[in-house]
Design a protein around this motif. Structure first.
Motif, PDB file in Angstrom:
ATOM      1  N   LYS A 153      -5.259  49.468 -17.790  1.00 41.88           N
ATOM      2  CA  LYS A 153      -6.185  48.955 -16.764  1.00 41.88           C
ATOM      3  C   LYS A 153      -7.396  49.878 -16.640  1.00 41.88           C
ATOM      4  CE  LYS A 153      -3.330  45.714 -15.245  1.00 41.88           C
ATOM      5  NZ  LYS A 153      -3.557  44.364 -15.726  1.00 41.88           N
ATOM      6  N   LYS A 154      -8.499  49.321 -16.154  1.00 38.83           N
ATOM      7  CA  LYS A 154      -9.735  50.115 -16.044  1.00 38.83           C
ATOM      8  C   LYS A 154      -9.858  50.832 -14.710  1.00 38.83           C
ATOM      9  CE  LYS A 154     -12.402  46.713 -17.172  1.00 38.83           C
ATOM     10  NZ  LYS A 154     -12.505  45.550 -17.984  1.00 38.83           N
ATOM     11  N   GLU A 190     -11.911  54.158 -14.851  1.00 30.74           N
ATOM     12  CA  GLU A 190     -12.460  54.294 -16.198  1.00 30.74           C
ATOM     13  C   GLU A 190     -12.098  55.606 -16.869  1.00 30.74           C
ATOM     14  OE1 GLU A 190     -16.459  52.734 -15.675  1.00 30.74           O
ATOM     15  OE2 GLU A 190     -15.559  50.752 -15.587  1.00 30.74           O
ATOM     16  N   GLY A 191     -10.798  55.851 -16.927  1.00 29.52           N
ATOM     17  CA  GLY A 191     -10.289  56.993 -17.684  1.00 29.52           C
ATOM     18  C   GLY A 191     -10.091  58.266 -16.898  1.00 29.52           C
ATOM     19  N   LYS A 192     -10.472  58.258 -15.610  1.00 31.60           N
ATOM     20  CA  LYS A 192     -10.367  59.503 -14.839  1.00 31.60           C
ATOM     21  C   LYS A 192      -9.825  59.254 -13.447  1.00 31.60           C
ATOM     22  CE  LYS A 192     -13.861  62.471 -16.737  1.00 31.60           C
ATOM     23  NZ  LYS A 192     -15.273  62.729 -16.816  1.00 31.60           N
ATOM     24  N   LEU A 193      -9.275  60.309 -12.866  1.00 32.14           N
ATOM     25  CA  LEU A 193      -8.917  60.252 -11.451  1.00 32.14           C
ATOM     26  C   LEU A 193     -10.177  60.530 -10.648  1.00 32.14           C
ATOM     27  CD1 LEU A 193      -5.594  62.266 -11.718  1.00 32.14           C
ATOM     28  CD2 LEU A 193      -5.828  59.806 -11.275  1.00 32.14           C
ATOM     29  N   LEU A 194     -10.375  59.758  -9.596  1.00 31.70           N
ATOM     30  CA  LEU A 194     -11.601  59.911  -8.799  1.00 31.70           C
ATOM     31  C   LEU A 194     -11.462  61.076  -7.809  1.00 31.70           C
ATOM     32  CD1 LEU A 194     -14.379  58.775  -7.897  1.00 31.70           C
ATOM     33  CD2 LEU A 194     -13.144  57.274  -6.332  1.00 31.70           C
ATOM     34  N   HIS A 195     -12.435  61.982  -7.865  1.00 29.05           N
ATOM     35  CA  HIS A 195     -12.517  63.072  -6.889  1.00 29.05           C
ATOM     36  C   HIS A 195     -13.776  62.953  -6.048  1.00 29.05           C
ATOM     37  CE1 HIS A 195      -9.928  65.480  -9.909  1.00 29.05           C
ATOM     38  NE2 HIS A 195      -9.172  64.815  -9.061  1.00 29.05           N
ATOM     39  N   GLY A 196     -14.943  62.861  -6.726  1.00 29.66           N
ATOM     40  CA  GLY A 196     -16.199  62.848  -5.974  1.00 29.66           C
ATOM     41  C   GLY A 196     -16.379  64.150  -5.227  1.00 29.66           C
TER      42      GLY A 196
END
Ligand code: ADP
Ligand code: ZN
Length: 295
Positions: free
Chosen positions: A121-122, A140-146
């Motif tokens: 999944k994207k 899209e391939g990464k864990l979101l941190h921001g």
């Protein structure tokens, strides 16, 4: 490769040994006391087992900015003794192996994406509805941190007129966690959540609140799957109710094949409760340069 996993929680610490293929060899639970009492127990556990790398999925808020002086710290938790505590540092110092570190919910979403139903999944959201409410987001391939990490349990929602319960969040009158976490349910209805199973109005209100937040996530992040976990979601009757409310609130505005197949869009976890641990193995694997030859 012999990997360690540590999933931290306010009441318990789950430690596991396994490998990069998602095999779990051993799982042991320690009670969460103060850092002074608990951390040495955890370190001793992993030291004895001679791991190649450790992955930690930690309750938040935590500092995930590698440039920050307090990277790896648990920051402002009300849990006694754990605020402003260098959790990652304690393990890095004591263990001579790489240590991966992220939020507990990011570990869970990573587990599902790597080993579970969300493979390929994207954009995937894992929302836990338990003592608190939190979301892990894979995008899209990464864990979101921001700037920190998502705190999606605290999004504001619309209160139902007849709901006069004051809310459980000390910061917000109308946030999802304050109105729909396990403790909020129990305080509003005056009973343990599992004993409320037969009361239709309890789950109807809960589903409507959760659906409002999910709709916001759908519109903002465009996920191709939403996974709901945590103690409250043991009430499996919530799933069809939440799916229906999300469909109602969206009101036909977004038309995708995913939303047309709600039963496979808003789903329970798929790894028998091991999604956090398995995600920690993946964090551990990614913390070193073990696979650099293969890239
Ligand atoms: P934590 O959030 O501490 O990691 P859980 O996700 O298990 O742990 O959440 C615990 C909360 O979930 C409890 O406070 C309770 O309100 C709720 N809960 C636990 N079991 C059930 C159940 N069978 N039905 C509904 N709610 C439950
Ligand atoms: Zn809040």
């Amino acid at each position: 490769m012999r990997l360690g996993a540590l999933e931290t929680g306010g009441t318990k610490m789950v430690c596991a040994i396994g490998d990069e293929k998602g095999n779990v060899y051993e799982k042991v639970i320690f009670e969460t006391k103060t850092p002074g009492e608990t951390v040495p127990e955890l370190i001793a556990f992993f030291k004895e087992r001679k791991i190649d790398a450790l992955g930690i999925g930690c309750f938040g808020p935590i500092d995930l900015d590698e440039e920050s002086e307090t990277y790896g710290y648990i920051t402002s938790t009300p849990k006694p003794g754990w605020g402003n505590y260098n959790f990652l540092g304690a393990f890095k110092e004591a263990l001579s192996c790489p240590v991966g570190f992220d939020t507990d919910v990011n570990a869970s979403v990573l587990g599902e994406v790597t080993f579970g139903q969300a493979k390929g999944k994207k954009c995937v959201i894992y929302l836990t509805i338990g003592t608190g409410i939190g979301a892990g987001i894979y995008i899209e391939g990464k864990l979101l941190h921001g700037m920190l990490h998502p705190e999606a349990g605290h999004v504001l929602i619309q209160r139902r007129k007849e709901d006069t319960y004051k809310g459980k969040c000390p910061y917000h009158e109308n946030c999802l966690e304050g109105l729909a976490s396990g403790p909020a349910l129990e305080e509003r209805w005056g009973q343990k959540a599992n004993l409320l199973h037969e009361k239709q109005e309890v789950w109807d209100l809960e589903a409507w609140y959760v659906a409002q937040a999910l709709t916001g996530y759908v519109l903002t992040l465009s996920p191709d799957m939403i996974i709901l976990g945590g103690g409250v979601m043991y009430q499996r009757q919530l799933f069809p109710m939440i799916r229906k409310y999300v469909t109602d609130i969206l009101n036909g505005y977004v038309k995708t094949k995913e939303l047309a197949d709600m039963d496979n869009y808003i789903v329970p976890e798929s790894l028998e409760g091991n999604q956090g641990i398995l995600g920690c193995f993946e964090l551990a694997k990614n913390s070193g340069n073990f696979f650099k030859d293969m890239l």
